[in-house]
Design a protein around this motif. Structure first.
Motif, PDB file in Angstrom:
ATOM      1  N   GLU A  63       4.558 -25.273  17.859  1.00 35.61           N
ATOM      2  CA  GLU A  63       5.595 -26.220  18.274  1.00 35.61           C
ATOM      3  C   GLU A  63       4.925 -27.309  19.111  1.00 35.61           C
ATOM      4  OE1 GLU A  63       9.439 -26.564  21.285  1.00 35.61           O
ATOM      5  OE2 GLU A  63       8.451 -24.635  20.969  1.00 35.61           O
ATOM      6  N   LEU A  64       4.968 -28.548  18.651  1.00 38.34           N
ATOM      7  CA  LEU A  64       4.392 -29.648  19.417  1.00 38.34           C
ATOM      8  C   LEU A  64       5.354 -29.990  20.556  1.00 38.34           C
ATOM      9  CD1 LEU A  64       2.204 -31.783  19.876  1.00 38.34           C
ATOM     10  CD2 LEU A  64       3.469 -33.290  18.309  1.00 38.34           C
ATOM     11  N   VAL A  65       5.033 -29.513  21.753  1.00 36.43           N
ATOM     12  CA  VAL A  65       5.894 -29.723  22.916  1.00 36.43           C
ATOM     13  C   VAL A  65       5.754 -31.142  23.441  1.00 36.43           C
ATOM     14  CG1 VAL A  65       6.326 -29.022  25.306  1.00 36.43           C
ATOM     15  CG2 VAL A  65       5.852 -27.301  23.554  1.00 36.43           C
ATOM     16  N   GLY A  66       4.507 -31.604  23.567  1.00 35.43           N
ATOM     17  CA  GLY A  66       4.348 -32.944  24.119  1.00 35.43           C
ATOM     18  C   GLY A  66       2.912 -33.388  24.199  1.00 35.43           C
ATOM     19  N   ILE A  67       2.729 -34.561  24.796  1.00 35.38           N
ATOM     20  CA  ILE A  67       1.417 -35.200  24.862  1.00 35.38           C
ATOM     21  C   ILE A  67       1.176 -35.770  26.254  1.00 35.38           C
ATOM     22  CG2 ILE A  67       1.457 -35.816  22.406  1.00 35.38           C
ATOM     23  CD1 ILE A  67       2.165 -38.719  23.359  1.00 35.38           C
ATOM     24  N   TYR A  68      -0.075 -36.040  26.536  1.00 27.42           N
ATOM     25  CA  TYR A  68      -0.473 -36.802  27.728  1.00 27.42           C
ATOM     26  C   TYR A  68      -1.298 -37.963  27.208  1.00 27.42           C
ATOM     27  CZ  TYR A  68      -2.743 -38.114  32.095  1.00 27.42           C
ATOM     28  OH  TYR A  68      -3.208 -38.824  33.193  1.00 27.42           O
ATOM     29  N   GLU A  69      -0.870 -39.193  27.496  1.00 26.11           N
ATOM     30  CA  GLU A  69      -1.508 -40.375  26.921  1.00 26.11           C
ATOM     31  C   GLU A  69      -1.364 -41.565  27.874  1.00 26.11           C
ATOM     32  OE1 GLU A  69      -3.249 -43.275  25.005  1.00 26.11           O
ATOM     33  OE2 GLU A  69      -3.355 -41.231  24.217  1.00 26.11           O
ATOM     34  N   SER A  70      -2.465 -42.289  28.074  1.00 31.10           N
ATOM     35  CA  SER A  70      -2.455 -43.414  29.018  1.00 31.10           C
ATOM     36  C   SER A  70      -1.803 -44.666  28.442  1.00 31.10           C
ATOM     37  CB  SER A  70      -3.884 -43.739  29.457  1.00 31.10           C
ATOM     38  OG  SER A  70      -4.686 -44.082  28.339  1.00 31.10           O
TER      39      SER A  70
END
Length: 330
Positions: A34-41
């Motif tokens: 399950e792709l919960v989320g991302i961290y991206e600048s």
């Protein structure tokens, strides 16, 4: 570590740029993830990925690590440790793109943190999941001489490290896995052309068991190429990692052909000169296979195929090559 329940593994991606976007895509497609989320600048890229896959953007690495069981670290190499450590502190298992880190000191810090937290670390040597590698692992038993060539056009991405840590490290990992012998000697040369570090490199690696590997890498090519050739006492193999194809010449076939020529049953060249076999390789997307393996490793709490030992060993060899080039003024 204990076996996780039979449910989808909560996954995240730190860095969804050129390569990281594909990590997000694959997590979103995997039935066990399950792709919960991302961290991206980048605000624009974060909005694009979140809209495309229906996931959340996390404002901190701590928050991403707390929400996910497994996270891909897909940022520039010189930021691997900086990004991995907060995620490990939250108990997240990591798939860190190759190389493991930019320095051995950083790698040791990351692995120590993983051990303290009981976290798995898989290193993204993606070619180990290429169907070509699967064939090599079955066919190669005692390699005596290996040549590998890896070429790519120049692009600014990845130039925070030299071509050895950027490209050649793929073949270093492959060779270490196939030869299974300590390194005895390394001789390297390299040339800096467009970036601040070497853009072209060659390394000759001698192993304690007598095998020799000659590796070449360039990021100034007009074409892409990822090929390997292996010689052992009973066979010669030539394989193309990019196109997932190759051919095999076995000693027994060559001897049988020679016997027919000697007996006058055929004329030399009549059967195609040399009895070469095309290798039947079932093609697949290496990155998808790699990420599926990572998710399954997390689920089963088992050491991944390309874990800390191989990832660190490949980094050690790559750094030795890089230092030799730097000392020579390459």
């Amino acid at each position: 570590m204990t076996l996780l329940p039979s449910k989808r593994i909560r996954c995240g991606v730190a860095g969804v740029g050129s390569l990281g976007q594909h990590h997000a895509r694959i997590y979103a497609e995997l039935p066990d993830a399950e792709l919960v989320g991302i961290y991206e600048s980048s605000d624009a890229r974060a909005a694009e990925i979140c809209a495309k896959y229906g996931c959340r953007r996390f404002e901190s690495l701590d928050a991403l690590g707390a929400a996910c069981e497994a996270v891909s670290v897909v940022v520039p190499t010189d930021r691997h440790a900086e990004v991995a450590l907060p995620l490990l502190a939250q108990g997240a298992h990591l798939l860190i793109e190759k190389p493991l880190c930019a320095t051995l000191d950083e790698a040791q810090r990351v692995l120590a943190a993983a051990q303290r937290g009981g976290c798995l670390v898989q290193v993204g040597h993606v070619e180990h999941f290429n169907p070509v590698m699967e064939f090599l692992e079955k066919q190669v038993s005692h390699p005596q001489y290996i040549t590998a060539e890896r070429l790519a056009p120049y692009q600014p991405r990845g130039t925070e490290v030299g071509v050895v840590l950027d490209l050649m490290i793929h073949d270093i990992g492959i060779v270490l896995a196939l030869v299974k012998s300590p390194v005895r000697r390394i001789d390297s040369v390299g040339v800096t052309v467009l970036s601040k570090k070497e853009d072209i490199a060659n390394a000759r690696i001698e192993f304690e068991n007598g095998c020799v590997a000659n590796l070449s890498a360039s990021r100034l090519s007009t074409k892409r190429q990822r090929e390997i050739r292996l010689f052992q006492s009973d066979a010669y193999l030539s394989l193309d990692f990019m196109n997932q194809e190759g051919h095999l010449l076995e000693k027994r076939d060559l001897l049988a052909y020679g016997a027919k020529v000697k007996l006058g049953l055929v004329k030399a060249g009549e059967l195609g000169e040399i009895p070469v076999k095309q290798i039947p390789i079932e093609k697949g997307e290496p990155l998808a296979l790699e990420i599926a393996h990572f998710v399954e490793s997390v689920r089963r709490a088992r050491e991944p195929k390309v874990g800390a030992v191989l990832g660190t060993h490949a980094l050690e060899v790559a750094i030795e090559i890089t230092e030799q080039i730097q000392k020579a003024g390459g």
